[in-house]
Design a protein around this motif. Structure first.
Motif, PDB file in Angstrom:
ATOM      1  N   MET A   1      39.695 -42.102 -13.958  1.00 49.36           N
ATOM      2  CA  MET A   1      39.842 -43.383 -14.643  1.00 49.36           C
ATOM      3  C   MET A   1      38.685 -43.583 -15.605  1.00 49.36           C
ATOM      4  O   MET A   1      37.539 -43.376 -15.248  1.00 49.36           O
ATOM      5  N   GLY A   2      38.992 -43.949 -16.837  1.00 50.08           N
ATOM      6  CA  GLY A   2      37.919 -44.234 -17.780  1.00 50.08           C
ATOM      7  C   GLY A   2      37.666 -45.724 -17.868  1.00 50.08           C
ATOM      8  O   GLY A   2      38.368 -46.529 -17.243  1.00 50.08           O
ATOM      9  N   PHE A   3      36.667 -46.098 -18.604  1.00 48.86           N
ATOM     10  CA  PHE A   3      36.391 -47.512 -18.824  1.00 48.86           C
ATOM     11  C   PHE A   3      36.831 -47.868 -20.230  1.00 48.86           C
ATOM     12  O   PHE A   3      36.573 -47.121 -21.173  1.00 48.86           O
ATOM     13  N   HIS A   4      37.469 -48.985 -20.399  1.00 43.82           N
ATOM     14  CA  HIS A   4      37.921 -49.389 -21.717  1.00 43.82           C
ATOM     15  C   HIS A   4      37.527 -50.829 -21.956  1.00 43.82           C
ATOM     16  O   HIS A   4      37.450 -51.611 -21.016  1.00 43.82           O
TER      17      HIS A   4
ATOM     18  N   ARG B   1      35.139 -54.479 -12.084  1.00 48.56           N
ATOM     19  CA  ARG B   1      35.452 -53.295 -11.285  1.00 48.56           C
ATOM     20  C   ARG B   1      36.651 -53.503 -10.363  1.00 48.56           C
ATOM     21  O   ARG B   1      36.860 -52.736  -9.437  1.00 48.56           O
TER      22      ARG B   1
ATOM     23  N   ILE C   1      38.604 -52.792  -3.213  1.00 47.95           N
ATOM     24  CA  ILE C   1      38.856 -52.378  -4.605  1.00 47.95           C
ATOM     25  C   ILE C   1      39.957 -51.319  -4.651  1.00 47.95           C
ATOM     26  O   ILE C   1      40.845 -51.353  -5.505  1.00 47.95           O
TER      27      ILE C   1
ATOM     28  N   GLU D   1      43.256 -51.397  -6.899  1.00 48.75           N
ATOM     29  CA  GLU D   1      43.626 -50.340  -7.858  1.00 48.75           C
ATOM     30  C   GLU D   1      45.035 -49.828  -7.595  1.00 48.75           C
ATOM     31  O   GLU D   1      45.790 -49.555  -8.526  1.00 48.75           O
TER      32      GLU D   1
ATOM     33  N   ARG E   1      42.424 -51.418 -16.245  1.00 52.24           N
ATOM     34  CA  ARG E   1      41.192 -50.657 -16.433  1.00 52.24           C
ATOM     35  C   ARG E   1      40.003 -51.601 -16.315  1.00 52.24           C
ATOM     36  O   ARG E   1      40.073 -52.733 -16.791  1.00 52.24           O
ATOM     37  N   PRO E   2      38.923 -51.133 -15.702  1.00 50.78           N
ATOM     38  CA  PRO E   2      37.729 -51.983 -15.606  1.00 50.78           C
ATOM     39  C   PRO E   2      37.183 -52.331 -16.988  1.00 50.78           C
ATOM     40  O   PRO E   2      37.328 -51.553 -17.932  1.00 50.78           O
ATOM     41  N   VAL E   3      36.550 -53.459 -17.090  1.00 47.66           N
ATOM     42  CA  VAL E   3      35.836 -53.836 -18.311  1.00 47.66           C
ATOM     43  C   VAL E   3      34.370 -53.447 -18.101  1.00 47.66           C
ATOM     44  O   VAL E   3      33.779 -53.747 -17.075  1.00 47.66           O
ATOM     45  N   ARG E   4      33.800 -52.809 -19.106  1.00 47.88           N
ATOM     46  CA  ARG E   4      32.470 -52.219 -18.987  1.00 47.88           C
ATOM     47  C   ARG E   4      31.374 -53.223 -19.321  1.00 47.88           C
ATOM     48  O   ARG E   4      31.497 -53.967 -20.296  1.00 47.88           O
TER      49      ARG E   4
ATOM     50  N   VAL F   1      29.880 -44.445 -16.185  1.00 50.25           N
ATOM     51  CA  VAL F   1      30.706 -43.900 -17.271  1.00 50.25           C
ATOM     52  C   VAL F   1      30.339 -42.428 -17.513  1.00 50.25           C
ATOM     53  O   VAL F   1      31.196 -41.563 -17.634  1.00 50.25           O
TER      54      VAL F   1
ATOM     55  N   ARG G   1      31.613 -40.140 -14.632  1.00 53.20           N
ATOM     56  CA  ARG G   1      33.025 -39.778 -14.696  1.00 53.20           C
ATOM     57  C   ARG G   1      33.294 -38.770 -15.817  1.00 53.20           C
ATOM     58  O   ARG G   1      34.179 -37.916 -15.691  1.00 53.20           O
TER      59      ARG G   1
END
Lengths: 361, 361, 361
Positions: A1-4, A69, C319, C323, C330-333, C341, C344
Motif C-alpha cells: 500500500m502506498g501513501f497518497h 492511518r 486498523i 483496512e 489510502r492513508p493521508v500522509r 513511506v 514501503r
C-alpha cells in the motif's frame, strides 16, 4: 500500500464499502443515556460511526476512521470537545475538520472526516446517514402518546438480529405470525387464519386485525379477564420503523373505528438500525395506558415481549442462513404477504430516489 | 429481494446450492432410533433435509425449507402426520404437498417441497438423494452376517469429520495406514510394508492383506494369545460405504482362501454421508462372531476403535486444511494407492452417469 | 481430485498459495530453545514449514507437506534424523529427499519436499525463504553489543499480531506514536510534536529524536531521576527488522553525537515474521547496559514493554479490520510518515528485484 494525498473534499465511504440501503433516513444510533463524554462506536449501513456528546450536550457523529492511518477514532480520547486519535494524536472537531496535527503548523485539507446530522427523540439518539444539510427533522418518528398524560414510557432493549433488516421489517408488517411463533405470549391458535387489513399511505403501511370474543392472550391475561376483543395495528414507516398497537378490551366495548383507549393498550416502537447485509439492531420501547404508576406492569409486559422477540430472532437468523445457502431461491407469496411486498417496493423506491450520488451522502 | 410466483413443479435445489456428488445412491440419514414424532434436520450432499416418522412408522424426508419465506421446516411441529412451519403455519405432507395455508382456501401449486425416498436397514434410516421414483432397494448395503445366528450387532457412533467424504473413503480403501497411524489399537510396526491385494468387481473394491505368525494387535490381545495370523479385508461399495473385515486366528489355522469364521472376526460397517465439500459423517457399527453374549467385549472393541477413528479424524482434518491452502497441489501416487485411485474413478463415473439433469433429482 | 505423477523437481508452492513478500530474506522461525528432536510447525510468508534439529544439531526446515497425500509432516515422528509421515510412513531427510516408502524398493523422484536454509543467531533460528543456495549469511541481523561485555541479553516474547507485517513495520519506523499510545510506559505528553530525524542508508532507515531536560518516562523512572535527556533511535532493516535504541541520561551529559553508553541504554530487537496477509509474529528481545547482573531490572523493563506492545497490538489489529473493510481507502500522509513511506518503497524494490521466478524460491 502506498501513501497518497487525498482530495480536499471530506472523504465519504464508497458504495463498495457499505451496504445498499436508504441513506436519507433517520436511524437509531444509541439510547440517549449511552452518549456522554466518551466516544462510542456504532455501525450503520455498513459504516462505522464514532459518536460523543459535546460540551453543549449536542451529539457529534463522524466516520470512525482517522484519515491518517485508518485507526478507529473511537479508540481515542475527547480533548476540548474534539476527538483525538489514540495513535498519533490528530484531533477532529464535531464538524469533521482536523484541528491539530502534532508537530505541524499547517493542516492538509484532506485531513477531514465525514460528519452526520443527529437528533434526540423518544429516548434515542438518531442519525441521518445522507447529506447532513438535507436532514429532515419532519421525517423523524412521532408518537403523540409519548407526550400525553396517562401514558408511561418504558425503555426496552437494543436487540441485535443476525439478519438483513428487511427480513425483520417483514416480520413487523405481519400480525399473523404471532399465532404460530409466539403462542405463549402474544398469540394463540384462536388467531390462526384471521383475516388482516392492509392500508398504505405515503411511506406508511398499516396492517391490522381484530380477534373478537375470545380469552386474552398470555401477555394480557394478568390484567383483564375474558371474553375480550383483541387488536393488532402494525404501522410501518419506511424504511425501518414499526409501531405496534397491541391491545385488549372487554368484548364489544370498542367498535371497529372506536376509541382503543377504552381498552388496555400498548404501543411498541421498533426502530431498526441496519448494521450490514446480515445484521441489524432493534431499539424497542413501549408506551402503555394502564398500570402507568406500577413498574411491575411494565416489567411483566417486557418479560413476555423478550420471550417473543427471542423467538423472532431465532427464526429470522435461521432464515438468514437458508437465504445465504440458497441465493437463487425466491419466496412464494401468499395472502398475508401484501404488506411485506408493499414494504419492499417502498424501500426500493426510496433507494432509487436517492440515487448513487446521494447514497454517498 | 422481491417475491415471485414460483413454477408449479416442486422446486429442487440447483447445482449451485449443493455439493458435487452422486445423487443416485443411498446415504445414512440417522440411526433409526433417532427418528420419531419430532422433526429432525440433517444435511446430505449440501441439502438440508427434514425427516420424521409418520403415523404409519414410515420415515418422511423433505427439503428442509418452507417455500413461503425459506424458514427451516424442522423448526416446526408435526400435525396430523404433516410438518407445520413454525413461522406462519403452512403444512406439508410426507409427499411434499402443501395441505394447509392458514386463512386461505386455495393452495398455490408452487407451495410444494421436494421429497426423498427412504428405507431402514442395519439400524439406520437411509435416504436416496436422486429421483425417488428411481430409488433402487437392491443398491442398499447388505451384510448377510447381520441376520445370521452367532453374530452380535453393536451400534457405534455418528462421527463427524471435517473433510471431503472421498478423503475418508481413501482411508477406508487403505489397510496399510493402520501400521503407522493406529499403533496402539489396530496396527503395529510388524505390518509396515506388508503387501496388499486389490481386486475390483463392479462398483466394489476389495483390498486385503495378511500378516502371519505375529502377536495380535492391541485390539485383539485381550481375546487371543500369539502367535496369530491377522487379516484385513476392506470392501468398498461406491460411492461411500466400506465394510472392514478385521480378524485374527491362531497362526496357521486359516489358509488364504479358508474360512475366516474359524478365527475371531469383526465386521465394521462404515457408512459415510457427504454433508458438504468439507464435512461428512461416518455412521459406523460392528458385527462380531465372538463374545456375542458379553457386552463388555463389544465395549472393549469399540473403545479401541474410537481411539483409532479419532486419529483418522485428526489426520484427515489436517489434510483437508492443507488441501484448502494448496488448491493446485496433486498427491503423488505410490503403490498402496491402487484402490483409492480406482475408487475415485468409480465415483467419477457414477457422477457422470447421473448427469446434470439427474443431479437435480 | 485425481492422482498425478508430479515432475521430478522438488515442488515449491506457487504464488497463489503464498502471500506476497520478500523471499530473499532471513526471518525468525523460532527461539533456538524451541527446536529439538521433535518436529515443530511454523508458517512463514504463507508457507507451512516443519523444522527440527538433526543429530548434528543443525536446524532442518522443509515444506510441511507430504507430497503423497498432503499430510502435514509435523504430525509425524523423527526416525534416524529424518521426518516420518504419520499417515503412511514415508520418510524425508533434512535435504528434502524421500529416503523410504514402506513396501517399495524404488522411490519416485517426485517424492521430494522443498528445503530451506537456516541459521542461528541472537537466540533465534532464522529461515531464508528463497533459494537455499542463494542464502546470504551477511544479510543476517547483527547487533555488536550482543557480544560485548557490559551488556545483558534478555529474551522477550513471540508476540502474534493480527495484522499485515508492514503495518507493524510502520509502527517500528515511528518514534512519535509512543507519546500518544504508550503514555504509561514509553512516552508521555512531553514528547508530543517533537521533531524527528530520518536518515536512510542502503536497506536501512534510522529514525530518531531527542527530548531534552525532562523527567524520565515511566519505564526509566525506577532507574534514574530527572531532569534527563531521552532518546529514541529506531533502526529499520528491510524487510522486517527494527532495532530500537531507547535510552535516558542525566540532562546535558550526552551531546547529539555523543556516546549514548554514558546513559542508561536498552536495545530492543524486533524481528518480524510475516505469517500471511493478516498475521505476523514479533520475536523481540532486549540488550541493556545497566543492571546487567540484576534479573529484576530486565523483568521490570519487559513488564513495561509488554504493556506497550499490547497497546500496539490492539491498535494495529483494529486498523487491520478497517483496512479489510475499506479496501479502497489510502492513508493521508503527514510529516512523521517520511520513514514509513521510505520503508514501503524499499520493500517494494526488494520484491520487484526478486521477481516472480525468485519468489518461488
Amino acid at each position: 500500500m502506498g501513501f497518497h494525498i487525498a482530495s480536499a473534499a471530506p472523504r465519504r465511504l464508497s458504495e463498495d464499502e457499505t451496504m445498499q440501503g436508504v441513506v436519507n433516513a433517520w436511524y437509531p444510533l444509541a439510547w440517549t443515556s449511552e452518549l456522554g463524554q466518551a466516544p462510542v462506536r456504532r455501525t450503520v449501513l455498513g459504516r462505522p460511526i464514532v459518536a460523543w456528546r459535546g460540551a453543549d450536550g449536542a451529539v457529534a457523529a463522524l466516520d470512525d476512521l482517522c484519515p491518517h492511518r485508518l485507526a478507529p477514532l473511537s479508540r481515542g480520547r475527547l480533548r476540548d470537545g474534539a476527538i483525538e486519535c489514540a495513535y498519533h494524536g490528530l484531533r477532529f472537531a464535531a464538524d469533521g475538520r482536523c484541528v491539530r496535527v502534532p508537530g505541524e503548523e499547517r493542516i492538509a485539507p484532506a485531513l477531514k472526516v465525514a460528519r452526520y446530522a443527529t437528533r434526540e427523540k423518544l429516548g434515542l439518539a438518531w442519525i441521518w446517514m445522507g447529506d447532513p444539510e438535507q436532514a429532515r427533522p419532519q421525517d423523524m418518528l412521532d408518537i403523540p402518546e409519548a407526550d400525553r398524560p396517562g401514558w408511561a414510557y418504558e425503555q426496552g432493549d437494543a436487540l441485535g438480529y443476525g439478519c438483513h433488516y428487511l427480513n425483520l421489517c417483514d416480520n413487523l408488517c405481519d400480525p399473523s405470525h404471532v399465532s404460530f411463533l409466539h403462542p405463549t405470549t402474544l398469540g394463540d391458535p384462536l388467531g390462526e387464519g384471521v383475516p388482516i387489513d392492509t392500508r398504505a399511505q405515503g411511506r406508511s403501511i398499516v396492517v391490522s386485525r381484530w380477534i373478537r370474543n375470545v380469552p386474552p392472550v398470555a401477555s394480557f391475561a394478568p390484567f383483564i379477564a375474558g371474553p375480550v376483543d383483541r387488536w393488532q395495528y402494525y404501522t410501518y414507516h419506511a424504511p425501518s420503523i414499526t409501531v405496534v398497537d397491541f391491545g385488549t378490551a372487554p368484548a364489544g366495548r370498542v367498535g371497529p373505528e372506536g376509541d382503543r383507549n377504552l381498552g388496555l393498550r400498548v404501543l411498541i416502537g421498533h426502530c431498526i438500525t441496519p448494521v450490514d447485509d446480515e445484521r441489524c439492531i432493534d431499539h424497542w420501547f413501549s408506551l402503555r395506558n394502564f398500570g402507568t404508576d406500577d413498574p411491575a406492569v411494565g416489567r411483566a409486559l417486557h418479560d413476555g415481549f423478550r420471550v417473543a422477540y427471542q423467538e423472532d430472532k431465532d427464526m429470522l437468523e435461521a432464515i438468514q442462513q437458508e437465504e445465504r445457502r440458497h441465493p437463487g431461491v425466491r419466496p412464494v407469496r401468499i395472502g398475508i404477504d401484501a404488506a411485506p411486498v408493499r414494504m419492499r417496493r417502498l424501500v426500493g423506491q426510496m433507494q432509487d430516489a436517492a440515487g448513487p450520488a446521494a447514497s454517498r451522502g
